[in-house]
Motif scaffolding. Sequence first.
Motif, PDB file in Angstrom:
ATOM      1  N   ALA A   1       0.810  -1.223   0.000  1.00 54.94           N
ATOM      2  CA  ALA A   1       0.000   0.000   0.000  1.00 54.94           C
ATOM      3  C   ALA A   1       0.842   1.272   0.000  1.00 54.94           C
ATOM      4  O   ALA A   1       0.308   2.380  -0.140  1.00 54.94           O
ATOM      5  N   ARG A   2       2.148   1.164   0.174  1.00 52.08           N
ATOM      6  CA  ARG A   2       2.992   2.349   0.238  1.00 52.08           C
ATOM      7  C   ARG A   2       3.103   3.029  -1.124  1.00 52.08           C
ATOM      8  O   ARG A   2       3.314   2.369  -2.145  1.00 52.08           O
ATOM      9  N   THR A   3       2.973   4.363  -1.113  1.00 56.07           N
ATOM     10  CA  THR A   3       3.157   5.115  -2.350  1.00 56.07           C
ATOM     11  C   THR A   3       4.601   5.053  -2.806  1.00 56.07           C
ATOM     12  O   THR A   3       4.891   4.816  -3.983  1.00 56.07           O
ATOM     13  N   ARG A   4       5.512   5.266  -1.848  1.00 58.96           N
ATOM     14  CA  ARG A   4       6.942   5.114  -2.138  1.00 58.96           C
ATOM     15  C   ARG A   4       7.363   3.710  -1.749  1.00 58.96           C
ATOM     16  O   ARG A   4       7.398   3.360  -0.568  1.00 58.96           O
ATOM     17  N   LYS A   5       7.677   2.920  -2.724  1.00 56.76           N
ATOM     18  CA  LYS A   5       7.986   1.524  -2.475  1.00 56.76           C
ATOM     19  C   LYS A   5       9.362   1.384  -1.819  1.00 56.76           C
ATOM     20  O   LYS A   5      10.284   2.142  -2.118  1.00 56.76           O
ATOM     21  N   PRO A   6       9.516   0.409  -0.925  1.00 55.33           N
ATOM     22  CA  PRO A   6      10.844   0.129  -0.364  1.00 55.33           C
ATOM     23  C   PRO A   6      11.834  -0.196  -1.474  1.00 55.33           C
ATOM     24  O   PRO A   6      11.474  -0.784  -2.497  1.00 55.33           O
ATOM     25  N   ARG A   7      13.086   0.189  -1.256  1.00 55.17           N
ATOM     26  CA  ARG A   7      14.125   0.016  -2.275  1.00 55.17           C
ATOM     27  C   ARG A   7      15.137  -1.035  -1.842  1.00 55.17           C
ATOM     28  O   ARG A   7      15.226  -1.392  -0.670  1.00 55.17           O
ATOM     29  N   ILE A   8      15.923  -1.477  -2.794  1.00 55.59           N
ATOM     30  CA  ILE A   8      16.955  -2.452  -2.467  1.00 55.59           C
ATOM     31  C   ILE A   8      18.010  -1.836  -1.551  1.00 55.59           C
ATOM     32  O   ILE A   8      18.556  -2.504  -0.671  1.00 55.59           O
ATOM     33  N   VAL A   9      18.295  -0.520  -1.710  1.00 56.54           N
ATOM     34  CA  VAL A   9      19.280   0.129  -0.837  1.00 56.54           C
ATOM     35  C   VAL A   9      18.788   0.159   0.598  1.00 56.54           C
ATOM     36  O   VAL A   9      19.587   0.274   1.539  1.00 56.54           O
ATOM     37  N   ASP A  10      17.479   0.024   0.809  1.00 57.75           N
ATOM     38  CA  ASP A  10      16.948   0.000   2.171  1.00 57.75           C
ATOM     39  C   ASP A  10      17.371  -1.261   2.926  1.00 57.75           C
ATOM     40  O   ASP A  10      17.294  -1.292   4.160  1.00 57.75           O
ATOM     41  N   LEU A  11      17.816  -2.277   2.219  1.00 59.85           N
ATOM     42  CA  LEU A  11      18.391  -3.450   2.902  1.00 59.85           C
ATOM     43  C   LEU A  11      19.657  -3.036   3.640  1.00 59.85           C
ATOM     44  O   LEU A  11      19.903  -3.461   4.773  1.00 59.85           O
ATOM     45  N   ARG A  12      20.469  -2.203   3.009  1.00 64.86           N
ATOM     46  CA  ARG A  12      21.688  -1.684   3.648  1.00 64.86           C
ATOM     47  C   ARG A  12      21.325  -0.791   4.819  1.00 64.86           C
ATOM     48  O   ARG A  12      21.922  -0.886   5.902  1.00 64.86           O
ATOM     49  N   HIS A  13      20.345   0.083   4.613  1.00 62.51           N
ATOM     50  CA  HIS A  13      19.912   0.968   5.689  1.00 62.51           C
ATOM     51  C   HIS A  13      19.357   0.176   6.870  1.00 62.51           C
ATOM     52  O   HIS A  13      19.598   0.530   8.028  1.00 62.51           O
ATOM     53  N   SER A  14      18.617  -0.888   6.577  1.00 62.16           N
ATOM     54  CA  SER A  14      18.037  -1.702   7.652  1.00 62.16           C
ATOM     55  C   SER A  14      19.135  -2.351   8.473  1.00 62.16           C
ATOM     56  O   SER A  14      19.052  -2.408   9.707  1.00 62.16           O
ATOM     57  N   PHE A  15      20.169  -2.831   7.806  1.00 69.52           N
ATOM     58  CA  PHE A  15      21.293  -3.436   8.525  1.00 69.52           C
ATOM     59  C   PHE A  15      21.925  -2.424   9.476  1.00 69.52           C
ATOM     60  O   PHE A  15      22.195  -2.725  10.640  1.00 69.52           O
ATOM     61  N   ALA A  16      22.142  -1.200   8.983  1.00 68.49           N
ATOM     62  CA  ALA A  16      22.806  -0.178   9.800  1.00 68.49           C
ATOM     63  C   ALA A  16      21.965   0.207  11.007  1.00 68.49           C
ATOM     64  O   ALA A  16      22.484   0.310  12.127  1.00 68.49           O
ATOM     65  N   THR A  17      20.673   0.415  10.801  1.00 68.49           N
ATOM     66  CA  THR A  17      19.838   0.838  11.914  1.00 68.49           C
ATOM     67  C   THR A  17      19.672  -0.277  12.943  1.00 68.49           C
ATOM     68  O   THR A  17      19.654  -0.010  14.148  1.00 68.49           O
ATOM     69  N   ARG A  18      19.571  -1.521  12.485  1.00 71.26           N
ATOM     70  CA  ARG A  18      19.477  -2.636  13.435  1.00 71.26           C
ATOM     71  C   ARG A  18      20.764  -2.737  14.257  1.00 71.26           C
ATOM     72  O   ARG A  18      20.734  -3.024  15.457  1.00 71.26           O
ATOM     73  N   ALA A  19      21.879  -2.495  13.611  1.00 76.54           N
ATOM     74  CA  ALA A  19      23.154  -2.546  14.332  1.00 76.54           C
ATOM     75  C   ALA A  19      23.218  -1.451  15.389  1.00 76.54           C
ATOM     76  O   ALA A  19      23.721  -1.675  16.496  1.00 76.54           O
ATOM     77  N   LEU A  20      22.690  -0.278  15.061  1.00 76.30           N
ATOM     78  CA  LEU A  20      22.731   0.823  16.017  1.00 76.30           C
ATOM     79  C   LEU A  20      21.751   0.625  17.171  1.00 76.30           C
ATOM     80  O   LEU A  20      22.013   1.063  18.293  1.00 76.30           O
ATOM     81  N   VAL A  21      20.619  -0.030  16.890  1.00 74.31           N
ATOM     82  CA  VAL A  21      19.664  -0.311  17.959  1.00 74.31           C
ATOM     83  C   VAL A  21      20.312  -1.176  19.041  1.00 74.31           C
ATOM     84  O   VAL A  21      20.014  -1.058  20.227  1.00 74.31           O
ATOM     85  N   GLN A  22      21.236  -2.048  18.629  1.00 74.46           N
ATOM     86  CA  GLN A  22      21.912  -2.939  19.571  1.00 74.46           C
ATOM     87  C   GLN A  22      23.135  -2.292  20.216  1.00 74.46           C
ATOM     88  O   GLN A  22      23.856  -2.937  20.974  1.00 74.46           O
ATOM     89  N   CYS A  23      23.353  -1.019  19.904  1.00 73.57           N
ATOM     90  CA  CYS A  23      24.535  -0.325  20.411  1.00 73.57           C
ATOM     91  C   CYS A  23      24.479  -0.186  21.938  1.00 73.57           C
ATOM     92  O   CYS A  23      23.442   0.198  22.489  1.00 73.57           O
ATOM     93  N   PRO A  24      25.567  -0.465  22.656  1.00 77.59           N
ATOM     94  CA  PRO A  24      25.592  -0.248  24.110  1.00 77.59           C
ATOM     95  C   PRO A  24      25.389   1.222  24.443  1.00 77.59           C
ATOM     96  O   PRO A  24      25.610   2.097  23.606  1.00 77.59           O
TER      97      PRO A  24
END
Length: 303
Positions: free
Chosen positions: A227-250
């Motif tokens: 349903a999203r007007t702006r579809k998720p992109r393949i580069v968002d896989l890289r962004h998802s990795f980075a943000t998940r890594a930061l969420v686990q940051c001490p």
Amino acid sequence: MLIAHAERYVALRQALGFKLREVSMNIRAFAKFATARGDTHVRVSTAVDWATQGSSPNVRYIRLRDVVQFGRFLHAENPAHEVPVNLFHFTRRRRLPYIYAPEELEKLVEAANHLRLTYPLRREVYATMFGLIAATGLRVSEALNLGLGDIMPGGILRIRNAKNGKSRLVPLHPTAVTAINRYLEARCQMAVTDDHVFLSAGGRRIASSTVGSTFHRVMRLAGIAPARTRKPRIVDLRHSFATRALVQCPTRREAVARHFVALATYMGHTDIASTYWYLEATPELLTDIAAAAEALIATTEGI
């Protein structure tokens, strides 16, 4: 004369390690434009006229920025060359990434395994490639450029000549090692001479445009964010990795610093500011930052 100066300028900077792909095109185009006007030196009026032909404010800014640097180079040798002042404003708005949930990543890889089999290795290629990008935060170009010799012993990827000409080593999680080894067993049965890990139907490196169109097809098969007007992109896989890594940051300050440096190195960022940008990508990160700031203020007030 200006055309010869342009070639000398580009050759010198490339010899110093700069790729200058877009810059070289701009400098050469400007030199031809100026020469057609009869100019033998860089002129402010000519530079502005040429830059104004750009299709957007950002393009006009970039055009004139490149000529400013070119003009400074020539002015140092001959003051007859004029150095323009950039009259255009550059506005850069980075689109906030779509952060894939873990279950969406599973759906994505599973959907790739159901692609139409237009060539024998197609499903394995895309399932492994998308999974690898999600697990490591590689740029798409880095995944496409991987050669068989870049899969090193001990679960290490060698990324050669990446963005800004940098190279690095990327350790893999054991699950990623298992997946890539399983893929390589099938890959090595292909009777091809091309060394690239991920192959196209023609047995060569896959074009970026082909990866993009295939990714959108896989997204539809997986039913992710339809349903999203702006579809998720393949580069968002890289962004998802980075943000998940930061969420686990001490949360300890010294640990945060080490975590950021490690993540920036792992992802191949040349500027730590590129890593800091991910702080604003998820509500969890912003909440943690706000809580840490409040705690710091409370401690300071108590002193």
